[in-house]
Design a protein around this motif. Structure first.
Motif, short mmCIF file in Angstrom:
data_model
loop_
_atom_site.label_atom_id
_atom_site.label_comp_id
_atom_site.label_asym_id
_atom_site.label_seq_id
_atom_site.Cartn_x
_atom_site.Cartn_y
_atom_site.Cartn_z
N ASP A 447 9.35 -0.26 3.98
CA ASP A 447 8.19 -1.01 3.48
C ASP A 447 6.96 -0.85 4.36
OD1 ASP A 447 9.76 -1.98 1.38
OD2 ASP A 447 10.43 -3.72 2.54
N PHE A 448 6.87 0.26 5.05
CA PHE A 448 5.74 0.45 5.98
C PHE A 448 4.41 0.42 5.24
CE2 PHE A 448 3.65 1.94 9.81
CZ PHE A 448 4.48 1.45 10.80
N ASP A 449 4.38 0.88 3.99
CA ASP A 449 3.13 0.85 3.23
C ASP A 449 2.64 -0.58 3.04
OD1 ASP A 449 5.43 0.50 1.62
OD2 ASP A 449 4.25 0.85 -0.19
N PRO A 456 1.75 2.64 -2.17
CA PRO A 456 3.11 3.19 -2.07
C PRO A 456 3.14 4.71 -1.96
CG PRO A 456 2.65 2.38 -4.29
CD PRO A 456 1.53 1.92 -3.43
N SER A 461 2.55 5.84 4.92
CA SER A 461 3.87 5.22 4.88
C SER A 461 4.92 6.06 5.59
CB SER A 461 4.30 4.98 3.43
OG SER A 461 4.41 6.22 2.74
N TRP A 462 4.65 7.36 5.80
CA TRP A 462 5.59 8.19 6.57
C TRP A 462 4.95 8.77 7.83
CZ3 TRP A 462 4.22 13.29 7.23
CH2 TRP A 462 3.30 13.83 6.32
#
Length: 510
Positions: A447-449, A456, A461-462
């Motif tokens: 859930d980093f986004d 998303p 997010s990565w």
């Protein structure tokens, strides 16, 4: 060459192994160590910033109960971690512990992760610090000051204090921390004394409030509030009785933080009413606490609270700076960084080169964000949304992974020593904590986004958690190369000053 002549050739720095590769012992007692550790938790920043954000973004009323749950997990973690601190006294705390249990290669990886994570946590705060100081100038002096100016000034002041004796730093941190906590307690009492229409409701502690898909992500938000308690072993070499003081301070810190934040987040729900807390947090964001204090305690108190919000962030900046400097010192002493980082300043006994490194990193990152974000048409909240949020979550992920690895290391360490039976209950608590921390780490990455406010499909997010992943891989590669090319140095990873004391004893007896 004699020790005396060697010291003359390099003024200002001790060159005797036993002195320049060891931090000054006896600088900190229980109080000084506790204040140094707790300052990193930045209580006012958590109550005014993290708590409203968690209520608003995750929509979970039961945040007070989350702090209780996390407190239990971290107490379980602390049981084994504290016991290991009786056997390992090294300024490179996390990586030293991981080295003793999982080996030098894993320790080298942990060292780089710790250096990156704590740097990220420290540097990220400069964004919100600069933004808030800029706001104070605009409100009280009618001056327009770019956020990066106070951020750079703070970086230089923090860097200067980092060169001083650690007990001087502890006094600065202690004064700021005590005032912060006192003001939050006054608000808590005022909220309880003047609750919203729903009265003194305990609904926020109801387990039903934690139902839903956002609970695990909310744990990721809340665990950042505890970051700092695990730093006690970093100062072990600078205490007079580390085997007693470090475990004592760790348990005082984690239990105190859990109770304090649980009660303070509950006080927010009482002040607005449990049914209204999410809506009010979404409406007011970081202004929630200040709006509630103005209604109950007046404008003067709220003005003071704004000022202490800034000084509390400064205390956290200084606390994290000291930790990063000591990690760099420990890594330099053991060959994971250039040897210059492994020496202390002769006047104060502080890790001066490590302090310079951390200051340089801070200045460079602030400058990069200033160039990228300081545009006349830009959003003035960019340093908060980007510098603070991005780097804060990168650092939190790193610390969560380090705690999980340290939990595994505790189990392996005592099993290898043949103490599994004697330490059985500690090994069980460490294993449980390690599993829980790994679950939190998985959800943090997943859930980093959400944590950084990106979409998303955003590459953030990565890319951002990938920074910690890259540190893991580069550290492992460094450890493997060191094991192949410098096996003696590899064998010393995690031993800290003990390795040099053993060498000195061997030289004296030969």
């Amino acid at each position: 060459m004699t020790t005396e002549s060697s010291s003359k050739s390099r003024p200002g720095i001790s060159t005797f192994k036993g002195e320049d590769r060891a931090l000054r012992a006896g600088r900190l007692g229980t109080g000084g160590l506790l204040l140094s550790v707790l300052a990193a938790t930045a209580p006012l920043m958590v109550v005014a910033g993290v708590m409203p954000t968690t209520f608003a973004v995750m929509g979970i009323v039961g945040q007070p109960l989350l702090f209780v749950v996390l407190g239990v997990v971290l107490v379980l973690f602390s049981v084994g971690y504290a016991e290991m601190s009786r056997h390992v006294h090294n300024a490179g705390a996390f990586y030293a512990y991981i080295s003793r249990g999982l080996g030098g290669t894993a320790g080298a990886s942990a060292a780089l992760v710790a250096l990156v994570a704590y740097n990220a946590l420290q540097v990220g705060i400069y964004g919100i610090f600069g933004f808030e100081v800029s706001g104070l100038f605009a409100t009280y002096a009618d001056l327009s000051v770019a956020w990066w100016i106070p951020a750079l000034v703070a970086a230089l002041v923090v860097g200067t204090l980092g060169w001083l004796k650690i007990d001087v730093n502890a006094r600065v941190l202690g004064v700021l921390l005590v005032i912060e906590v006192a003001l939050v307690v006054i608000f808590d009492i005022a909220a309880v004394g003047d609750p919203a229409a729903e009265g003194l409701s305990l609904h926020a502690f109801n387990p039903d409030t934690l139902s839903g898909a956002g609970v695990a992500t909310a744990l990721c938000f809340c665990i950042a509030a505890f970051t700092g308690f695990e730093q006690a072993p970093v100062y072990a070499e600078e205490t007079s009785r580390p085997h007693i003081l470090v475990p004592r301070v760790m348990f005082l810190a984690v239990s105190g933080v859990a109770v304090f934040f649980a009660l303070s987040s509950w006080a927010l729900t009482v002040a607005t009413g449990p049914s209204a807390i999410v809506g009010e947090a979404q409406k007011q964001s970081a202004g929630l606490l200040f709006g509630l204090t103005e209604d109950r305690l007046g404008g003067t108190f709220t003005d003071v609270l704004h000022f202490l919000f800034v000084t509390g962030m400064f205390a956290a900046l200084l606390s994290f700076h000291n930790v990063v400097a000591r990690y760099a010192f420990a890594m330099g002493r053991e060959g994971l960084l250039p040897a210059a980082f492994g020496r202390t300043n002769n006047a104060s006994g502080a890790p001066g080169t490590g302090s310079l490194l951390q200051t340089a990193v801070s200045v460079v990152v602030i400058a990069v964000f200033a160039v990228a974000d300081d545009k006349p048409t830009g959003d003035p909240t960019v340093p908060v949304l980007h510098l603070f949020t991005w780097f804060g979550n990168i650092g939190s992920l790193g610390v969560i992974l380090l705690m999980a690895a340290a939990s595994a290391s505790v189990v392996v360490f005592f099993v290898r020593r043949g103490a599994a039976g004697a330490q059985a209950w500690r090994l069980i608590t460490s294993a449980l904590a390690g599993i829980a921390l790994l679950v939190i780490a998985v959800y943090t990455v997943k859930d980093f986004d959400v944590l950084v406010g990106a979409g998303p499909d955003s590459s953030l997010s990565w890319v951002l958690p990938g920074i910690i992943g890259l540190a893991v891989l580069v550290g492992l590669a460094q450890g493997l190369v060191m094991r192949a090319r410098r096996p003696e140095a590899h064998a010393r990873i995690g031993l800290g000053n003990e390795a040099f004391q053993l060498e000195k004893a061997a030289e004296e007896t030969s």
